[in-house]
Design an enzyme around this catalytic site. Structure first.
Site, PDB file in Angstrom:
ATOM      1  N   GLU A  56      -4.379   7.650  -2.347  1.00  0.00           N
ATOM      2  CA  GLU A  56      -3.367   8.443  -3.284  1.00  0.00           C
ATOM      3  C   GLU A  56      -1.865   8.581  -2.375  1.00  0.00           C
ATOM      4  O   GLU A  56      -1.895  10.119  -2.957  1.00  0.00           O
ATOM      5  CB  GLU A  56      -4.123   9.829  -4.167  1.00  0.00           C
ATOM      6  CG  GLU A  56      -5.315   9.024  -5.272  1.00  0.00           C
ATOM      7  CD  GLU A  56      -5.357   9.566  -6.758  1.00  0.00           C
ATOM      8  OE1 GLU A  56      -4.897  11.039  -7.018  1.00  0.00           O
ATOM      9  OE2 GLU A  56      -6.437   9.210  -7.038  1.00  0.00           O
ATOM     10  N   GLY A  82       0.913  -0.816  -0.427  1.00  0.00           N
ATOM     11  CA  GLY A  82       0.398  -0.143  -0.341  1.00  0.00           C
ATOM     12  C   GLY A  82       0.554   1.442   0.155  1.00  0.00           C
ATOM     13  O   GLY A  82       1.523   1.730  -1.006  1.00  0.00           O
ATOM     14  N   SER A  83       1.149   2.113   0.824  1.00  0.00           N
ATOM     15  CA  SER A  83       2.071   2.992   1.185  1.00  0.00           C
ATOM     16  C   SER A  83       3.436   2.361   0.878  1.00  0.00           C
ATOM     17  O   SER A  83       4.083   3.052   0.051  1.00  0.00           O
ATOM     18  CB  SER A  83       2.025   3.017   3.059  1.00  0.00           C
ATOM     19  OG  SER A  83       1.453   3.867   3.220  1.00  0.00           O
ATOM     20  N   ILE A 104     -22.121  21.724  13.065  1.00  0.00           N
ATOM     21  CA  ILE A 104     -23.268  22.765  13.317  1.00  0.00           C
ATOM     22  C   ILE A 104     -25.117  22.264  12.897  1.00  0.00           C
ATOM     23  O   ILE A 104     -26.149  23.187  13.638  1.00  0.00           O
ATOM     24  CB  ILE A 104     -22.587  23.486  12.027  1.00  0.00           C
ATOM     25  CG1 ILE A 104     -21.953  24.659  12.277  1.00  0.00           C
ATOM     26  CG2 ILE A 104     -24.164  24.587  11.149  1.00  0.00           C
ATOM     27  CD1 ILE A 104     -21.082  25.483  11.682  1.00  0.00           C
TER      28      ILE A 104
HETATM   29  N1  COS Z   1       8.578  11.913  -9.810  1.00  0.00           N
HETATM   30  C1  COS Z   1       9.888  11.499 -10.541  1.00  0.00           C
HETATM   31  N2  COS Z   1      10.549   9.978  -9.784  1.00  0.00           N
HETATM   32  C2  COS Z   1      10.328   9.344  -8.503  1.00  0.00           C
HETATM   33  C3  COS Z   1       9.475  10.474  -8.093  1.00  0.00           C
HETATM   34  C4  COS Z   1       9.006  11.472  -8.075  1.00  0.00           C
HETATM   35  N3  COS Z   1       7.656  12.347  -7.919  1.00  0.00           N
HETATM   36  N4  COS Z   1       9.507   9.916  -6.523  1.00  0.00           N
HETATM   37  C5  COS Z   1      10.452   9.252  -6.637  1.00  0.00           C
HETATM   38  N5  COS Z   1      10.398   9.287  -8.010  1.00  0.00           N
HETATM   39  C6  COS Z   1      11.727   8.237  -7.728  1.00  0.00           C
HETATM   40  C7  COS Z   1      13.308   8.354  -7.055  1.00  0.00           C
HETATM   41  O1  COS Z   1      14.209   9.301  -7.774  1.00  0.00           O
HETATM   42  C8  COS Z   1      13.848   6.993  -7.389  1.00  0.00           C
HETATM   43  O2  COS Z   1      14.497   6.666  -8.225  1.00  0.00           O
HETATM   44  P1  COS Z   1      16.118   6.605  -8.202  1.00  0.00           P
HETATM   45  O3  COS Z   1      16.372   5.536  -6.968  1.00  0.00           O
HETATM   46  O4  COS Z   1      16.599   6.528 -10.052  1.00  0.00           O
HETATM   47  O5  COS Z   1      16.865   8.344  -7.470  1.00  0.00           O
HETATM   48  C9  COS Z   1      12.739   5.838  -7.920  1.00  0.00           C
HETATM   49  O6  COS Z   1      11.284   6.554  -7.823  1.00  0.00           O
HETATM   50  C10 COS Z   1      12.535   5.254  -6.014  1.00  0.00           C
HETATM   51  O7  COS Z   1      11.806   6.422  -5.362  1.00  0.00           O
HETATM   52  P2  COS Z   1      11.895   5.953  -3.507  1.00  0.00           P
HETATM   53  O8  COS Z   1      13.822   5.375  -3.109  1.00  0.00           O
HETATM   54  O9  COS Z   1      11.574   7.974  -2.838  1.00  0.00           O
HETATM   55  O10 COS Z   1      10.913   4.838  -3.112  1.00  0.00           O
HETATM   56  P3  COS Z   1      10.546   4.867  -1.819  1.00  0.00           P
HETATM   57  O11 COS Z   1      10.526   3.442  -2.166  1.00  0.00           O
HETATM   58  O12 COS Z   1      11.241   5.262  -0.696  1.00  0.00           O
HETATM   59  O13 COS Z   1       9.294   5.986  -1.389  1.00  0.00           O
HETATM   60  C11 COS Z   1       7.413   6.873  -1.250  1.00  0.00           C
HETATM   61  C12 COS Z   1       8.491   5.844  -2.039  1.00  0.00           C
HETATM   62  C13 COS Z   1       6.591   6.167  -0.189  1.00  0.00           C
HETATM   63  C14 COS Z   1       7.067   7.748  -2.002  1.00  0.00           C
HETATM   64  C15 COS Z   1       5.708   6.126  -2.059  1.00  0.00           C
HETATM   65  O14 COS Z   1       6.393   4.811  -2.160  1.00  0.00           O
HETATM   66  C16 COS Z   1       4.597   6.184  -2.211  1.00  0.00           C
HETATM   67  O15 COS Z   1       3.793   7.455  -2.587  1.00  0.00           O
HETATM   68  N6  COS Z   1       4.083   5.781  -1.736  1.00  0.00           N
HETATM   69  C17 COS Z   1       2.281   5.611  -1.405  1.00  0.00           C
HETATM   70  C18 COS Z   1       1.607   5.387  -2.945  1.00  0.00           C
HETATM   71  C19 COS Z   1       0.425   5.814  -2.687  1.00  0.00           C
HETATM   72  O16 COS Z   1       0.101   7.020  -2.998  1.00  0.00           O
HETATM   73  N7  COS Z   1       0.021   5.033  -3.592  1.00  0.00           N
HETATM   74  C20 COS Z   1      -2.032   5.692  -3.135  1.00  0.00           C
HETATM   75  C21 COS Z   1      -2.218   4.336  -4.146  1.00  0.00           C
HETATM   76  S1  COS Z   1      -2.453   4.670  -6.005  1.00  0.00           S
HETATM   77  S2  COS Z   1      -3.748   5.136  -6.258  1.00  0.00           S
END
Ligand code: COS
Length: 383
Positions: free
Chosen positions: A364, A130-131, A338
């Site tokens: 999201e 998920g997250s 309210i």
């Molecule tokens: N735009 C472009 N590239 C991105 C980015 C963005 N906004 N965010 C991350 N990346 C890239 C990073 O740069 C990294 O690439 P490099 O290793 O080449 O530098 C790669 O993606 C992995 O990013 P990161 O290391 O930050 O990933 P993590 O696993 O640590 O986690 C989070 C990222 C937690 C932010 C992500 O998993 C997330 O958004 N989780 C929530 C998911 C979500 O919103 N789910 C909802 C359901 S979908 S509707």
């Protein structure tokens, strides 16, 4: 950045009238049937609401981000289910193709998404991911000129209606992180793809989510987004940057509706011999809601303009999504307060909207994920 203010204002006025005259009056029917009426869907198609953000060359309206959030703020005065059915085509269900797709992929899918003939859907989340989206375990194994997908996606918005999915799956089977993930365009009738029963949710009746299961599902290799393996997680994150800004706008529209309902009720309802709006403790709730709503609207418009200007808005989109989704929850709580006892009753819209908006702090990316994204961006900029 707005290119033609006159036609854009006509579009906004048309949508505002549609919301007032068609959508709000149909809200109870949507709740009762857990479905959007077919005639309303047809009107939405006719108005171009499925293709607001798809480039004009592929049959959409090609709105700027600022225009898009203003349309969203108007549309979401009505129950969020109406936005949800057009939301994936304008956002997570098409943007992977718009942002990173090849020209052939765009030609093949975008015109039908823009017209609303196809519903698009975005399949990232899984039972165990998920997250921590990068830990996903759905696999895509290359087999000749196809990929074979296996795994389960969960809580997938508009899956029951979808004709095409953007699916994130692991092509590097040995990897455990983001680098091994690729994004695919998967058609609904791909052999081996099935959609589960619609989930039973707290709110948002009329908007559907379901599991999507891949059991040796065969997908043509040409449907790998951008034609390159290992880019799928980045595609998903870019899609989510934009989508999170749009969800902030969804929250602004919903908060405006809740506040309108609360103000109308406060002006009408009399206690101690006068309308409750005359009491300062009620006024404080109205005023705090108005101030927070104004802040959310302003920051969302500002971030949208920045994106239109070509800036990266990862930090800003998460700020807007975090603040606006928390804001609308507070506004919903005050709107119920309210209304007093009436606010707990289903005959008042605030009871339903209170449940509907709870989702916005979860999907999201939860509020905690937005905090994490913001703090990481701050630290990265400093380093
Ligand atoms: N735009 C472009 N590239 C991105 C980015 C963005 N906004 N965010 C991350 N990346 C890239 C990073 O740069 C990294 O690439 P490099 O290793 O080449 O530098 C790669 O993606 C992995 O990013 P990161 O290391 O930050 O990933 P993590 O696993 O640590 O986690 C989070 C990222 C937690 C932010 C992500 O998993 C997330 O958004 N989780 C929530 C998911 C979500 O919103 N789910 C909802 C359901 S979908 S509707």
């Amino acid at each position: 950045m707005i290119r033609d203010p006159e036609s854009f204002n006509i579009l906004l006025d048309t949508i505002a009238r549609f919301v007032r005259e068609r959508l709000i009056p149909a809200e109870q029917q949507v709740v009762d049937n857990d479905d959007i009426p077919a005639d309303i869907l047809n009107e939405m198609r006719g108005m171009g609401l499925f293709g607001l953000t798809i480039p004009e060359r592929y049959g959409g309206l090609g709105l700027t981000m600022e225009e898009e959030v203003r349309v969203t703020m108007t549309l979401t005065r009505a129950a969020p289910a109406f936005r949800s059915i057009v939301g994936t085509n304008n956002g997570i269900g098409s943007m992977g193709i718009v942002i990173d797709g090849s020209d052939a992929q765009k030609q093949r899918y975008l015109p039908r998404l823009a017209s609303g003939e196809l519903i698009g859907s975005f399949a990232l989340t899984e039972p165990g991911a998920g997250s921590d989206a990068a830990s996903l375990t759905t696999t895509a194994r290359r087999d000749g000129d196809h990929y074979v997908l296996n795994g389960t996606k969960r809580y997938i918005t508009n899956a029951p209606e979808a004709g095409v999915f953007t699916v994130m799956a692991r092509t590097d089977l040995k990897s455990k992180d983001a680098a091994g993930v690729s994004a695919f365009i998967v058609e609904r009738d791909a052999p081996g793809l099935s959609v589960g029963k619609p989930d039973r949710k707290m709110g948002q009746r009329g908007a559907h989510t379901a599991d999507v299961v891949f059991d040796n599902a065969r997908v043509p290799a040409e449907n790998l987004i951008g034609g390159k393996e290992g880019m799928g997680f980045k595609t998903a994150m870019k899609v989510l940057d934009k989508a999170r800004l749009n969800i902030a706008a969804v929250c602004v529209g919903a908060a405006q509706r809740l506040l309108d309902e609360a103000l109308s009720y406060a002006l009408e309802r009399k206690q101690f011999g006068q309308p409750i709006a005359e009491f300062q403790l009620v006024q404080a709730m109205l005023a705090d809601s108005q101030a927070e709503l104004y802040a959310a609207r302003s920051m969302t418009l500002e971030a949208a303009r920045q994106r239109d200007g070509g800036d990266a808005i990862t930090l800003e989109a998460s700020c807007c999504k975090l603040f606006s989704s928390e804001m609308v929850s507070r506004v919903a709580d005050r709107a119920v307060q309210i209304h007093g006892g009436a606010g707990y009753m289903q005959e008042y819209a605030v009871e339903r909207l209170y449940r509907d908006v709870r989702l916005f702090r979860l999907f999201e990316g939860t509020s905690q994920i937005q905090q994490l994204v913001i703090a990481r961006q701050m630290m990265r900029a400093r380093r």
